[in-house]
Motif scaffolding. Sequence first.
Motif, PDB file in Angstrom:
ATOM      1  N   VAL A 112       3.014 -36.994  36.305  1.00 45.13           N
ATOM      2  CA  VAL A 112       3.046 -35.583  35.937  1.00 45.13           C
ATOM      3  C   VAL A 112       4.399 -34.970  36.280  1.00 45.13           C
ATOM      4  O   VAL A 112       5.163 -35.512  37.072  1.00 45.13           O
ATOM      5  N   THR A 113       4.649 -33.829  35.671  1.00 42.20           N
ATOM      6  CA  THR A 113       5.820 -33.032  36.005  1.00 42.20           C
ATOM      7  C   THR A 113       5.507 -31.574  35.723  1.00 42.20           C
ATOM      8  O   THR A 113       4.695 -31.268  34.853  1.00 42.20           O
ATOM      9  N   CYS A 114       6.148 -30.706  36.454  1.00 40.91           N
ATOM     10  CA  CYS A 114       6.042 -29.273  36.206  1.00 40.91           C
ATOM     11  C   CYS A 114       7.212 -28.905  35.297  1.00 40.91           C
ATOM     12  O   CYS A 114       8.371 -29.108  35.660  1.00 40.91           O
ATOM     13  N   THR A 115       6.888 -28.364  34.144  1.00 40.00           N
ATOM     14  CA  THR A 115       7.940 -28.042  33.177  1.00 40.00           C
ATOM     15  C   THR A 115       8.744 -26.812  33.571  1.00 40.00           C
ATOM     16  O   THR A 115       9.777 -26.543  32.954  1.00 40.00           O
ATOM     17  N   ILE A 116       8.291 -26.075  34.587  1.00 37.01           N
ATOM     18  CA  ILE A 116       9.034 -24.900  35.063  1.00 37.01           C
ATOM     19  C   ILE A 116       9.283 -25.000  36.566  1.00 37.01           C
ATOM     20  O   ILE A 116       9.335 -23.991  37.268  1.00 37.01           O
ATOM     21  N   TYR A 117       9.468 -26.197  37.065  1.00 36.41           N
ATOM     22  CA  TYR A 117       9.548 -26.429  38.509  1.00 36.41           C
ATOM     23  C   TYR A 117      10.480 -25.443  39.227  1.00 36.41           C
ATOM     24  O   TYR A 117      10.104 -24.850  40.229  1.00 36.41           O
ATOM     25  N   ASP A 118      11.669 -25.240  38.735  1.00 38.99           N
ATOM     26  CA  ASP A 118      12.610 -24.333  39.404  1.00 38.99           C
ATOM     27  C   ASP A 118      12.202 -22.867  39.289  1.00 38.99           C
ATOM     28  O   ASP A 118      12.687 -22.030  40.044  1.00 38.99           O
ATOM     29  N   ALA A 119      11.307 -22.553  38.353  1.00 34.26           N
ATOM     30  CA  ALA A 119      10.864 -21.175  38.151  1.00 34.26           C
ATOM     31  C   ALA A 119       9.376 -21.003  38.488  1.00 34.26           C
ATOM     32  O   ALA A 119       8.777 -20.004  38.119  1.00 34.26           O
ATOM     33  N   ARG A 120       8.802 -21.950  39.194  1.00 34.34           N
ATOM     34  CA  ARG A 120       7.368 -21.885  39.491  1.00 34.34           C
ATOM     35  C   ARG A 120       7.059 -20.703  40.410  1.00 34.34           C
ATOM     36  O   ARG A 120       7.901 -20.293  41.200  1.00 34.34           O
ATOM     37  N   PRO A 121       5.828 -20.184  40.352  1.00 38.29           N
ATOM     38  CA  PRO A 121       5.464 -19.027  41.176  1.00 38.29           C
ATOM     39  C   PRO A 121       5.253 -19.396  42.641  1.00 38.29           C
ATOM     40  O   PRO A 121       5.143 -20.573  43.002  1.00 38.29           O
ATOM     41  N   SER A 122       5.173 -18.366  43.467  1.00 35.87           N
ATOM     42  CA  SER A 122       5.074 -18.554  44.920  1.00 35.87           C
ATOM     43  C   SER A 122       3.900 -19.425  45.369  1.00 35.87           C
ATOM     44  O   SER A 122       4.085 -20.240  46.283  1.00 35.87           O
ATOM     45  N   PRO A 123       2.696 -19.328  44.784  1.00 32.76           N
ATOM     46  CA  PRO A 123       1.623 -20.203  45.268  1.00 32.76           C
ATOM     47  C   PRO A 123       1.976 -21.681  45.111  1.00 32.76           C
ATOM     48  O   PRO A 123       1.608 -22.508  45.953  1.00 32.76           O
ATOM     49  N   CYS A 124       2.692 -22.003  44.058  1.00 32.56           N
ATOM     50  CA  CYS A 124       3.104 -23.393  43.838  1.00 32.56           C
ATOM     51  C   CYS A 124       4.187 -23.805  44.842  1.00 32.56           C
ATOM     52  O   CYS A 124       4.201 -24.932  45.323  1.00 32.56           O
ATOM     53  N   ARG A 125       5.078 -22.893  45.135  1.00 33.06           N
ATOM     54  CA  ARG A 125       6.141 -23.182  46.103  1.00 33.06           C
ATOM     55  C   ARG A 125       5.579 -23.353  47.514  1.00 33.06           C
ATOM     56  O   ARG A 125       6.097 -24.117  48.312  1.00 33.06           O
ATOM     57  N   GLU A 126       4.512 -22.621  47.811  1.00 33.27           N
ATOM     58  CA  GLU A 126       3.949 -22.625  49.162  1.00 33.27           C
ATOM     59  C   GLU A 126       2.957 -23.748  49.407  1.00 33.27           C
ATOM     60  O   GLU A 126       2.741 -24.136  50.556  1.00 33.27           O
ATOM     61  N   LEU A 127       2.352 -24.289  48.364  1.00 31.21           N
ATOM     62  CA  LEU A 127       1.379 -25.363  48.539  1.00 31.21           C
ATOM     63  C   LEU A 127       2.096 -26.633  48.974  1.00 31.21           C
ATOM     64  O   LEU A 127       3.074 -27.047  48.362  1.00 31.21           O
ATOM     65  N   ARG A 128       1.618 -27.218  50.028  1.00 31.10           N
ATOM     66  CA  ARG A 128       2.240 -28.446  50.528  1.00 31.10           C
ATOM     67  C   ARG A 128       1.260 -29.597  50.401  1.00 31.10           C
ATOM     68  O   ARG A 128       0.049 -29.411  50.439  1.00 31.10           O
ATOM     69  N   MET A 129       1.794 -30.781  50.259  1.00 33.91           N
ATOM     70  CA  MET A 129       0.923 -31.948  50.210  1.00 33.91           C
ATOM     71  C   MET A 129       0.419 -32.243  51.616  1.00 33.91           C
ATOM     72  O   MET A 129       1.057 -31.867  52.615  1.00 33.91           O
ATOM     73  N   SER A 130      -0.716 -32.899  51.701  1.00 34.28           N
ATOM     74  CA  SER A 130      -1.255 -33.278  53.004  1.00 34.28           C
ATOM     75  C   SER A 130      -0.247 -34.092  53.787  1.00 34.28           C
ATOM     76  O   SER A 130       0.442 -34.948  53.225  1.00 34.28           O
ATOM     77  N   TRP A 131      -0.144 -33.784  55.038  1.00 35.32           N
ATOM     78  CA  TRP A 131       0.693 -34.481  56.023  1.00 35.32           C
ATOM     79  C   TRP A 131       2.180 -34.206  55.885  1.00 35.32           C
ATOM     80  O   TRP A 131       2.978 -34.718  56.655  1.00 35.32           O
ATOM     81  N   GLU A 132       2.574 -33.377  54.944  1.00 32.24           N
ATOM     82  CA  GLU A 132       3.996 -33.048  54.780  1.00 32.24           C
ATOM     83  C   GLU A 132       4.569 -32.459  56.065  1.00 32.24           C
ATOM     84  O   GLU A 132       5.717 -32.710  56.407  1.00 32.24           O
ATOM     85  N   ASP A 133       3.749 -31.668  56.752  1.00 29.37           N
ATOM     86  CA  ASP A 133       4.190 -31.076  58.017  1.00 29.37           C
ATOM     87  C   ASP A 133       3.493 -31.702  59.219  1.00 29.37           C
ATOM     88  O   ASP A 133       3.473 -31.139  60.302  1.00 29.37           O
ATOM     89  N   GLY A 134       2.888 -32.877  59.013  1.00 25.57           N
ATOM     90  CA  GLY A 134       2.212 -33.573  60.099  1.00 25.57           C
ATOM     91  C   GLY A 134       0.733 -33.243  60.225  1.00 25.57           C
ATOM     92  O   GLY A 134       0.065 -33.754  61.122  1.00 25.57           O
ATOM     93  N   THR A 135       0.211 -32.399  59.325  1.00 25.20           N
ATOM     94  CA  THR A 135      -1.208 -32.054  59.354  1.00 25.20           C
ATOM     95  C   THR A 135      -1.801 -32.217  57.959  1.00 25.20           C
ATOM     96  O   THR A 135      -1.094 -32.096  56.949  1.00 25.20           O
TER      97      THR A 135
END
Length: 119
Positions: free
Chosen positions: A68-91
């Motif tokens: 998959v790819t996001c066709t507007i990745y650089d212009a994606r909205p804040s919820p998309c920017r804030e969502l992190r994958m599991s364990w990205e920050d150690g949790t």
Amino acid sequence: MSHPCLTCGACCAAYRVSFHWSEAEPDLGGAVPVALTETLGAHQRCMRGTWSDQPHCVALAGIVGQEVTCTIYDARPSPCRELRMSWEDGTPNPQCDRARARYGLPPLTPEDAARAIAH
């Protein structure tokens, strides 16, 4: 090995992506393409396709769980920017895990995140 999000995309096809309308207003510095959004309420918009019983963001290209790819990745909205994958920050991230489970994908592991961060 590619980043797990590039073979997943489940979050983009599991939840409504809603945000303040100004994120799609170029005159106010918004970058989200307004044509890819719809009005949700007086102060919110959402990504087209995510406000349904079976959400699927209009900006998601490819096949969930494969590539998959996001066709507007650089212009994606804040919820998309804030969502992190599991364990990205150690949790773990229950939101990521639930989206993946919806598509029959196993939850990510700390090892998956470590490999993604290393690349």
